[in-house]
Design a protein around this motif. Structure first.
Motif, PDB file in Angstrom:
ATOM      1  N   ARG A  70     -14.472   4.844   8.495  1.00  5.79           N
ATOM      2  CA  ARG A  70     -13.664   5.385   9.598  1.00  5.79           C
ATOM      3  C   ARG A  70     -12.288   4.733   9.607  1.00  5.79           C
ATOM      4  NH1 ARG A  70     -18.256   4.658  12.956  1.00  5.79           N
ATOM      5  NH2 ARG A  70     -17.219   2.871  13.877  1.00  5.79           N
ATOM      6  N   GLU A  71     -12.261   3.417   9.411  1.00  3.21           N
ATOM      7  CA  GLU A  71     -10.998   2.676   9.375  1.00  3.21           C
ATOM      8  C   GLU A  71     -10.110   3.174   8.237  1.00  3.21           C
ATOM      9  OE1 GLU A  71     -10.037  -1.672   7.672  1.00  3.21           O
ATOM     10  OE2 GLU A  71     -11.360  -1.713   9.426  1.00  3.21           O
ATOM     11  N   MET A  72     -10.699   3.315   7.050  1.00  4.15           N
ATOM     12  CA  MET A  72      -9.941   3.757   5.878  1.00  4.15           C
ATOM     13  C   MET A  72      -9.403   5.167   6.074  1.00  4.15           C
ATOM     14  SD  MET A  72     -10.280   5.854   2.867  1.00  4.15           S
ATOM     15  CE  MET A  72     -12.014   6.141   2.778  1.00  4.15           C
ATOM     16  N   ALA A  73     -10.282   6.099   6.459  1.00  7.92           N
ATOM     17  CA  ALA A  73      -9.868   7.496   6.614  1.00  7.92           C
ATOM     18  C   ALA A  73      -8.832   7.640   7.720  1.00  7.92           C
ATOM     19  CB  ALA A  73     -11.088   8.369   6.904  1.00  7.92           C
ATOM     20  N   GLY A  74      -9.054   6.944   8.829  1.00  4.75           N
ATOM     21  CA  GLY A  74      -8.075   6.994   9.916  1.00  4.75           C
ATOM     22  C   GLY A  74      -6.720   6.467   9.487  1.00  4.75           C
ATOM     23  N   GLY A  75      -6.729   5.396   8.711  1.00  2.00           N
ATOM     24  CA  GLY A  75      -5.473   4.834   8.215  1.00  2.00           C
ATOM     25  C   GLY A  75      -4.722   5.800   7.317  1.00  2.00           C
ATOM     26  N   VAL A  76      -5.435   6.489   6.445  1.00  2.00           N
ATOM     27  CA  VAL A  76      -4.786   7.466   5.559  1.00  2.00           C
ATOM     28  C   VAL A  76      -4.287   8.655   6.369  1.00  2.00           C
ATOM     29  CG1 VAL A  76      -5.110   9.053   3.610  1.00  2.00           C
ATOM     30  CG2 VAL A  76      -6.105   6.760   3.530  1.00  2.00           C
ATOM     31  N   LEU A  77      -5.104   9.155   7.287  1.00  2.00           N
ATOM     32  CA  LEU A  77      -4.711  10.316   8.087  1.00  2.00           C
ATOM     33  C   LEU A  77      -3.496  10.018   8.967  1.00  2.00           C
ATOM     34  CD1 LEU A  77      -8.218  11.686   9.112  1.00  2.00           C
ATOM     35  CD2 LEU A  77      -6.566  12.765   7.557  1.00  2.00           C
ATOM     36  N   ARG A  78      -3.415   8.810   9.486  1.00  2.00           N
ATOM     37  CA  ARG A  78      -2.258   8.419  10.322  1.00  2.00           C
ATOM     38  C   ARG A  78      -1.027   8.107   9.477  1.00  2.00           C
ATOM     39  NH1 ARG A  78      -6.252   5.380  12.548  1.00  2.00           N
ATOM     40  NH2 ARG A  78      -5.473   3.516  11.509  1.00  2.00           N
ATOM     41  N   GLY A  79      -1.240   7.848   8.199  1.00  2.00           N
ATOM     42  CA  GLY A  79      -0.127   7.474   7.346  1.00  2.00           C
ATOM     43  C   GLY A  79       0.107   5.976   7.318  1.00  2.00           C
ATOM     44  N   ASP A  80      -0.839   5.208   7.866  1.00  2.00           N
ATOM     45  CA  ASP A  80      -0.708   3.748   7.848  1.00  2.00           C
ATOM     46  C   ASP A  80      -0.903   3.187   6.443  1.00  2.00           C
ATOM     47  OD1 ASP A  80      -0.378   3.879  10.581  1.00  2.00           O
ATOM     48  OD2 ASP A  80      -2.442   3.288  11.040  1.00  2.00           O
ATOM     49  N   LEU A  81      -1.658   3.882   5.609  1.00  2.00           N
ATOM     50  CA  LEU A  81      -1.812   3.499   4.211  1.00  2.00           C
ATOM     51  C   LEU A  81      -1.927   4.763   3.377  1.00  2.00           C
ATOM     52  CD1 LEU A  81      -5.296   2.187   3.212  1.00  2.00           C
ATOM     53  CD2 LEU A  81      -4.946   3.010   5.493  1.00  2.00           C
ATOM     54  N   THR A  82      -1.549   4.663   2.119  1.00  2.00           N
ATOM     55  CA  THR A  82      -1.610   5.825   1.234  1.00  2.00           C
ATOM     56  C   THR A  82      -3.029   5.991   0.712  1.00  2.00           C
ATOM     57  OG1 THR A  82      -1.129   4.595  -0.794  1.00  2.00           O
ATOM     58  CG2 THR A  82       0.777   5.400   0.489  1.00  2.00           C
ATOM     59  N   ALA A  83      -3.314   7.182   0.209  1.00  2.00           N
ATOM     60  CA  ALA A  83      -4.625   7.432  -0.385  1.00  2.00           C
ATOM     61  C   ALA A  83      -4.833   6.502  -1.575  1.00  2.00           C
ATOM     62  CB  ALA A  83      -4.745   8.893  -0.807  1.00  2.00           C
ATOM     63  N   GLU A  84      -3.777   6.265  -2.347  1.00  5.94           N
ATOM     64  CA  GLU A  84      -3.886   5.363  -3.496  1.00  5.94           C
ATOM     65  C   GLU A  84      -4.283   3.956  -3.057  1.00  5.94           C
ATOM     66  OE1 GLU A  84      -1.267   7.338  -2.916  1.00  5.94           O
ATOM     67  OE2 GLU A  84      -0.913   8.537  -4.705  1.00  5.94           O
ATOM     68  N   GLN A  85      -3.671   3.474  -1.971  1.00  5.97           N
ATOM     69  CA  GLN A  85      -4.022   2.147  -1.457  1.00  5.97           C
ATOM     70  C   GLN A  85      -5.480   2.119  -0.993  1.00  5.97           C
ATOM     71  OE1 GLN A  85      -0.947   2.084   1.538  1.00  5.97           O
ATOM     72  NE2 GLN A  85       0.188   0.462   0.465  1.00  5.97           N
ATOM     73  N   ALA A  86      -5.889   3.161  -0.291  1.00  9.16           N
ATOM     74  CA  ALA A  86      -7.257   3.212   0.242  1.00  9.16           C
ATOM     75  C   ALA A  86      -8.287   3.240  -0.876  1.00  9.16           C
ATOM     76  CB  ALA A  86      -7.423   4.442   1.140  1.00  9.16           C
ATOM     77  N   PHE A  87      -8.002   4.010  -1.926  1.00  8.71           N
ATOM     78  CA  PHE A  87      -8.985   4.179  -2.993  1.00  8.71           C
ATOM     79  C   PHE A  87      -8.988   3.033  -3.988  1.00  8.71           C
ATOM     80  CE2 PHE A  87      -8.335   8.917  -2.103  1.00  8.71           C
ATOM     81  CZ  PHE A  87      -9.259   8.886  -1.085  1.00  8.71           C
ATOM     82  N   THR A  88      -8.062   2.124  -3.868  1.00  9.10           N
ATOM     83  CA  THR A  88      -8.069   0.953  -4.754  1.00  9.10           C
ATOM     84  C   THR A  88      -8.399  -0.336  -4.007  1.00  9.10           C
ATOM     85  OG1 THR A  88      -5.671   0.699  -4.516  1.00  9.10           O
ATOM     86  CG2 THR A  88      -6.449   1.962  -6.418  1.00  9.10           C
TER      87      THR A  88
END
Length: 155
Positions: free
Chosen positions: A41-59
């Motif tokens: 939830r934290e990761m997906a919310g961060g990507v959806l809000r733009g707080d982190l990029t998908a690349e950052q989340a997936f690595t």
């Protein structure tokens, strides 16, 4: 971007490579953002809000560990279900997928645009047929498919 808006699928093209995958990734992120796993939830919310990029989340090691843990739970549950349960799940998945595709067409189609062709069942090595297959859904051991235990038995 953390101004209260949600990223759009165009912003996910860098990791998704094409519009269909970006749309699918956006749907998956929305699902994960309300799911039971707090790390996802934290990761997906961060990507959806733009707080982190998908690349950052997936690595990120913590987020990838949570993703793989969830996938492993799903795999194990799939291996433990009966043939009847597998067929029923495949039918439900097919109905859900048709409803989702119909919904997507309504959202993404302008009034002057030609209708998109109906997706055809997959062919090739991933198509499941005969023993336990459900219209080609999934890969080896995918939804509704029987999985042979192989030389070392079930995992």
């Amino acid at each position: 971007m953390p101004d209260g808006r949600e990223v759009d699928q165009a912003e996910l093209l860098g990791v998704a490579k094409d519009e269909e995958r970006a749309r699918s990734l956006l749907r998956a992120l929305r699902t994960l953002s309300t799911g039971p796993d707090p790390k996802l939830r934290e990761m997906a919310g961060g990507v959806l809000r733009g707080d982190l990029t998908a690349e950052q989340a997936f690595t990120d090691p913590e987020y990838t560990a949570a993703l793989f843990s969830g996938a492993d739970k799903i795999r194990r549950a799939g291996e433990l279900r009966t043939e009847a349960e597998a067929r029923e799940a495949g039918e439900r998945f097919g109905a859900w997928q048709e409803a989702r595709d119909t919904e997507d067409e309504g959202e993404n189609q302008s009034p002057d645009q030609e209708p998109r062709p109906t997706p055809q069942p997959p062919s090739g090595p991933w198509r499941q047929s005969g023993t336990g297959g459900v219209g080609g859904v999934g890969g080896p051991g995918g939804l509704g498919a029987s999985r042979s235990p192989g030389p070392f038995g079930h995992r």
